[in-house]
Design a protein around this motif. Sequence first.
Motif: not given
Length: 178
Positions: A138, A141, A146-147, A172
């Motif tokens: 998180q 992010e 981004l995953k 990621m």
Amino acid sequence: MKPLRYRIANLNDVDNLISLINQAYRTNTGASWTSEQDIVAGDRINHQQLSKSLEKNNFHLFVTEILGNKHSDLVACIGLTFQQNAVEIGTFCVNSHWQNQGIGKQVLEYAEKRALEIFPAFNHYEMFVLDARTELIQYYERCGYLKTACTESYPIYENVGQPLIDLKLQHMTKSVIK
């Protein structure tokens, strides 16, 4: 906060870096929120692994020091591995006593900027994060990563600790804005 200084790590830093990395990844002290001690046992890195990494032409390890009155303290490090179209970010840690003060964000921003200066031809950053570390995913992010759909098995063969739970590496990425 005192000013930060960044520089390329050298072989004289190896012992201090091993202490920093293993402390940040494998202990839960200070203001730590990045410890893996409950999910991975054993050291994150050893002398041979770090020395071998520092010898690679496509790898740069930056150390971050907080400048004090008489000396500087090593508080963070971050590695950049330059690939054909990407720069992989890894070996990233902040001493647990200095966490939660914005240093990690500053170090990541510095590394991303330096990567562009060193190798402007790449088009994205990438990293691998333990899938069980949802708070860390998180965090990345929030930093623009981004995953992806890609996960990899935990690299037991690389001698980076023994998982205590079922772990995968979450890939990621972050596009480069030029």
